[in-house]
Design an enzyme around this catalytic site. Structure first.
Site, short mmCIF file in Angstrom:
data_model
loop_
_atom_site.label_atom_id
_atom_site.label_comp_id
_atom_site.label_asym_id
_atom_site.label_seq_id
_atom_site.Cartn_x
_atom_site.Cartn_y
_atom_site.Cartn_z
N CYS A 6 -27.96 -29.29 -23.53
CA CYS A 6 -28.27 -29.37 -24.96
C CYS A 6 -29.49 -30.21 -25.27
O CYS A 6 -29.97 -30.20 -26.40
CB CYS A 6 -27.05 -29.89 -25.71
SG CYS A 6 -25.57 -28.93 -25.35
N HIS B 197 -28.97 -35.24 -33.85
CA HIS B 197 -28.39 -34.22 -32.96
C HIS B 197 -27.04 -33.78 -33.53
O HIS B 197 -26.73 -32.59 -33.51
CB HIS B 197 -28.23 -34.80 -31.56
CG HIS B 197 -27.68 -33.84 -30.56
ND1 HIS B 197 -28.38 -32.73 -30.14
CD2 HIS B 197 -26.48 -33.80 -29.88
CE1 HIS B 197 -27.65 -32.05 -29.25
NE2 HIS B 197 -26.50 -32.68 -29.08
N HIS C 187 -24.59 -24.96 -32.90
CA HIS C 187 -25.25 -25.66 -31.80
C HIS C 187 -25.80 -24.63 -30.81
O HIS C 187 -25.06 -24.08 -30.01
CB HIS C 187 -24.25 -26.59 -31.12
CG HIS C 187 -24.86 -27.52 -30.12
ND1 HIS C 187 -26.20 -27.47 -29.77
CD2 HIS C 187 -24.33 -28.54 -29.42
CE1 HIS C 187 -26.45 -28.40 -28.88
NE2 HIS C 187 -25.33 -29.06 -28.65
#
Lengths: 83, 407
Positions: B163, B301, B335
């Site tokens: 990620c 984030h 995400h």
């Protein structure tokens, strides 16, 4: 299968796999220059033909001599006759 | 060290194709999350929502190039084309050896891997393995597919940090240009959705499972009612360029990259910790030569997990206090894993350009455990024209990037 049915199955299988236009696929069409295939495509071409006709041809020396679509037609017809 | 700027943006996201669709959707407060009922077919899967890219026809990429691409490479190539077009960089520059690539994904194509092994396990035969299969599952699949399709002959990197990939690639491109090794770098991440990706988070009790009947209400970053990650797909690509090159070409400069940091947090494999996150942001600020007061916005984030949002919120409060506007775009986009950092950085650049900070979607009831933050609750004008973007990964990989409007 008649020879014509074999040719049609080859052409439709390759047209689908390689996104070719059926009307542009003539026996004289060269695989690399005119149909735009390359060595990676030839690997897949063998897999497509093996799947369509239920034979094993990967190790056949004659495969290396194929240059045109007509060569494929004649090769597959000969294989089917021999089977 | 040379100054590095952004001259092109390309985005394929759950909000549609193009940076315009992305930013317009964000401004309008649209959610890109939808129900994916077929996820029910996977045993043990509780989450049934995802952010999927709508309306892409892969056939616009010629078969010669597309045959080695799974969806993630298709997304990356289309995003690169958009970025290059905006920057006015054509085939000549791509082939001059001074344009490179830093594009990564979390893994190669899980779909291609699944399809291969579903067949392979029937008789353990290789005889039906297509020649282009490996090109879709190798770790640098997106990077080389981009380079091949666009005729790029410069450096090709494929950094992979799950990620955190999106920001790490931009950071690598930034440093590569700053050191004079390339003039231009196409940077970013790409991801394609597969149920097993969501399943990985579900298995760790980190996926959103309580909103399957109301997909657009999840994920909920920083909200008391957050219940985890919603996986998404897409690609965000930034064309970075030396300021000198941009000036020589007469290119429009969209923003300047001024600082980058990435570090490892070995305290825990999966649990983020505030001290390491704060340390990463401070390093990025030091790299930029800027003080916290010179930052006008924090793009978090924040994926809407219980622990992650708390750790990041505490870190932001520790570094910036409670006066700097903060938001996470995961509420709109979900995400997108390796693509998330670069997609959200693109949105950040657009926020600076359009003088509009985007709030966190689905943040109805801020969780005080996430620290005393100044959450954006509506679109606001930009104050100080510089932002910091955070991007973290499982495995303890943190990264932060500092971007500002060109003075």
């Amino acid at each position: 299968m008649t020879d014509q049915e074999i040719i049609e199955l080859i052409n439709t299988s390759l047209a689908e796999e390689f996104e070719l236009a059926l009307q542009e696929m003539t026996p004289d069409s060269t695989l690399f220059d005119e149909l735009g295939l390359d060595s990676l495509d030839v690997v897949d071409l063998v897999i497509v033909l093996e799947g369509a006709f239920g034979f094993k041809i990967r190790e056949q020396e004659a495969i290396r001599q194929i240059r045109t679509l007509g060569d494929i037609h004649r090769f597959v017809i000969s294989k089917k006759l021999a089977a | 060290m040379r100054r590095v700027v952004v001259t092109g943006l390309g985005a394929i996201s759950p909000l549609g194709r193009g940076t315009g669709a992305l930013f317009e959707g964000l401004l309008q407060g649209r959610s890109g999350i939808q129900a994916v009922p077929e996820m029910a077919a996977v045993g043990g899967m509780r989450t049934r929502v995802a952010g999927l890219v709508p309306g892409i026809d892969p056939r616009e990429i010629p078969r010669k190039f597309r045959r080695s691409m799974s969806n993630m490479s298709i997304f990356a190539v289309l995003a690169c084309q958009e970025a290059l077009a905006q920057a006015g960089v054509g085939p000549e520059e791509c082939a001059d050896g001074r344009t490179g690539v830093a594009i990564g994904s979390t893994v190669g194509s899980t779909r291609a891997t699944e399809d291969f092994f579903a067949d392979y396990f029937t008789d353990r035969s290789l005889e039906r393995m297509k020649s282009t299969f490996f090109f879709q599952i190798m770790n640098h699949s997106c990077a080389v597919n981009v380079a091949q399709a666009l005729g790029i002959v410069g450096r090709v990197f494929a950094p992979s940090a799950a990620c955190a990939t999106g920001c790490q690639t931009v950071g690598l491109g930034f440093e590569t240009i700053a050191m004079g090794k390339q003039e231009r770098m196409l940077c970013g991440g790409a991801e394609e959705f597969h149920p097993l990706t969501a399943g990985t988070f579900d298995m760790m009790n980190a996926a959103s499972i309580g909103f399957n009947d109301r997909p657009q209400h999840t994920p909920r970053p920083f909200d008391r009612g957050r219940d985890g990650v919603v996986c998404a797909e897409g690609s965000g690509i930034l064309l970075l360029e030396s300021l000198d090159s941009a000036h020589r070409r007469g290119a429009t400069v969209l923003a300047e990259i001024v600082g980058f940091a990435t570090l490892s947090d070995p305290v825990n494999l999966a649990n983020p910790n505030a001290a390491a996150i704060a340390g990463c942001m401070r390093l990025a600020l030091a790299d930029a030569g800027m003080a916290p007061a010179e930052i006008g916005y924090v793009n978090a984030h924040a994926t809407a997990t219980e622990q992650g949002d708390i750790a990041e919120g505490e870190a932001i409060a520790a570094v910036f206090g409670d006066a700097v506007p903060v938001s996470s775009l995961k509420g709109h986009l979900g995400h997108a894993m390796a693509a998330s950092g670069s997609l959200e950085l693109i949105a950040g650049v657009e926020m600076l350009r359009h003088n509009s900070l985007i709030p966190t979607l689905n943040l109805d009831d801020p969780d005080p455990a996430c620290g005393p933050l100044r959450h954006l609750r509506g679109v606001e004008p930009v104050g100080v024209k510089a932002l910091i973007k955070n991007n973290f990964a499982l495995g303890g990989v943190n990264s932060s990037i500092v971007v500002r409007s060109l003075a």
